[in-house]
Design an enzyme around this catalytic site. Sequence first.
Site, PDB file in Angstrom:
ATOM      1  N   SER A 195       0.965  -0.740   0.253  1.00  0.00           N
ATOM      2  CA  SER A 195      -0.061  -0.089   0.118  1.00  0.00           C
ATOM      3  C   SER A 195       0.279   1.101  -0.158  1.00  0.00           C
ATOM      4  CB  SER A 195      -0.376  -0.077   1.221  1.00  0.00           C
ATOM      5  OG  SER A 195       0.260   0.311   2.267  1.00  0.00           O
ATOM      6  N   GLY A 196       2.290   0.890   0.017  1.00  0.00           N
ATOM      7  CA  GLY A 196       3.264   2.339   0.791  1.00  0.00           C
ATOM      8  C   GLY A 196       2.956   2.414   1.875  1.00  0.00           C
ATOM      9  N   GLY A 197       2.615   1.862   3.008  1.00  0.00           N
ATOM     10  CA  GLY A 197       2.526   2.127   4.188  1.00  0.00           C
ATOM     11  C   GLY A 197       3.667   1.607   4.689  1.00  0.00           C
ATOM     12  N   VAL A 198       4.062   1.434   6.264  1.00  0.00           N
ATOM     13  CA  VAL A 198       5.304   0.555   6.921  1.00  0.00           C
ATOM     14  C   VAL A 198       4.570  -0.926   7.388  1.00  0.00           C
ATOM     15  CG1 VAL A 198       4.173   1.353   9.206  1.00  0.00           C
ATOM     16  CG2 VAL A 198       6.628   0.669   9.010  1.00  0.00           C
ATOM     17  N   ASP A 199       3.810  -1.111   7.365  1.00  0.00           N
ATOM     18  CA  ASP A 199       3.023  -1.972   7.845  1.00  0.00           C
ATOM     19  C   ASP A 199       3.458  -3.386   6.231  1.00  0.00           C
ATOM     20  OD1 ASP A 199       1.892  -2.007  10.111  1.00  0.00           O
ATOM     21  OD2 ASP A 199       0.388  -1.698   9.260  1.00  0.00           O
ATOM     22  N   SER A 200       3.060  -3.064   5.162  1.00  0.00           N
ATOM     23  CA  SER A 200       3.008  -3.443   4.162  1.00  0.00           C
ATOM     24  C   SER A 200       4.256  -4.024   3.563  1.00  0.00           C
ATOM     25  CB  SER A 200       2.151  -3.440   3.037  1.00  0.00           C
ATOM     26  OG  SER A 200       2.786  -2.516   2.705  1.00  0.00           O
TER      27      SER A 200
ATOM     28  N   LEU B 206      -1.844  -1.401  -5.953  1.00  0.00           N
ATOM     29  CA  LEU B 206      -3.547  -1.623  -5.608  1.00  0.00           C
ATOM     30  C   LEU B 206      -3.600  -0.365  -6.204  1.00  0.00           C
ATOM     31  CD1 LEU B 206      -5.216  -4.440  -3.774  1.00  0.00           C
ATOM     32  CD2 LEU B 206      -4.080  -4.421  -6.264  1.00  0.00           C
TER      33      LEU B 206
ATOM     34  N   CYS C 122     -13.390  -4.342   0.667  1.00  0.00           N
ATOM     35  CA  CYS C 122     -12.309  -4.050   0.091  1.00  0.00           C
ATOM     36  C   CYS C 122     -11.688  -5.558   0.444  1.00  0.00           C
ATOM     37  CB  CYS C 122     -11.751  -3.089   0.824  1.00  0.00           C
ATOM     38  SG  CYS C 122     -10.469  -2.767   0.032  1.00  0.00           S
TER      39      CYS C 122
ATOM     40  N   GLY D  15       0.075  -6.633   4.811  1.00  0.00           N
ATOM     41  CA  GLY D  15       0.327  -6.356   6.144  1.00  0.00           C
ATOM     42  C   GLY D  15      -0.610  -5.963   7.211  1.00  0.00           C
TER      43      GLY D  15
ATOM     44  N   CYS E  36     -11.634   5.515   3.657  1.00  0.00           N
ATOM     45  CA  CYS E  36     -10.170   5.489   3.213  1.00  0.00           C
ATOM     46  C   CYS E  36     -10.498   6.901   1.508  1.00  0.00           C
ATOM     47  CB  CYS E  36      -9.542   4.403   2.609  1.00  0.00           C
ATOM     48  SG  CYS E  36      -9.916   3.074   1.486  1.00  0.00           S
TER      49      CYS E  36
END
Length: 365
Positions: A8-13, A32, A101, A125, A204
Amino acid sequence: MRVVAAMSGGVDSAVAASRMLEAGHEVVGVHLALSQSAATLRESARGCCTLEDAGDARRVADKLGIPFYVWDMAQRFKEDVVEDFVAEYAAGRTPNPCLRCNEKIKFAALLDKALALGFDAVATGHYAQIVEVPDASADGGVRRELHRAVDPAKDQSYVLGVLDADQLARSFFPLGDTTKAQIRAEAAERGFSVAKKPDSHDICFIADGNTRGWLEQRLGERPGDIVDTEGTVLGEHRGSFGYTVGQRKGLGLRVPAPDGQPRYVVATEPRSNTVVVGTRDLLGVDAITGDHARWCGPAPEGIVTVGAQVRAHGEEVPATAWADGDAVQVRLERRIQGVAPGQSVVLYEGTRVVGSATIAEAGRA
């Protein structure tokens, strides 16, 4: 295994992708594109799917040395999540778009495309755990169960309760055994630029968090009455879709309650375009009927003892439940408040997710 890591562009993923790579899998990063008009920059912690997010995901993939692609699923997201969200509110229900989603996009459209391209599984993530247990129905085989994450503050098993056994068999959640603080520390050690990036939250696709205003832009003003349980008009509204069961603030009632007690939304009636308010005690329910049942394994046989949860980070309430055709009947051991049609009830056996259903009715046994 050949694995698609949803990034997603976040830290978790980012950490999830790196863990899958370290585990020896052949990993390809996929971002995505879910917005049909992605912003250049993130405006708040609520938004996602910006060009900035795609760039952050690509930089992590480059650092890991894995291939990276952007898959355009904006139209599918619009139809299956956004339009469904609007239609549910217009019908007087309160949907959870994150579950939709996960069901329709991340573990249907994404997973289906990955399998069609020759991949074996998808990794995300999400904070949840997959536990493999012996499967008596398969000779020497195992069954994969969905369980809560070890970090209760970040547990996302509720929004994954829509996954079935076949989807769980091809899913990985590498973060379920770790706390958020540990994930951020790991990201920093790996040199990921997203280590301190704020989490996205809430809905989101409504970046400013004003759900009522966002819905009004799409459904228009639909003035109607706010009434008590006897039908006495107490005020007006601009659209019943802007209210949900349990709501107290923003009612703008012109007639105070005789006893001075606050009033709450106890029902919305889209056909008559009325919002019904009443005292807090009217919110308590202990009987739930759910439709669109989704089982994370075999459907329960007979009446089973479970824990029931009706919000992503709500409490788990002891209950009994049984399958009723395509529906689920749930009886809570005590009454809970603010249960609205359209929400999801997710059932647990210990830490294991049994399954989920969309709440069709809630009342008193």
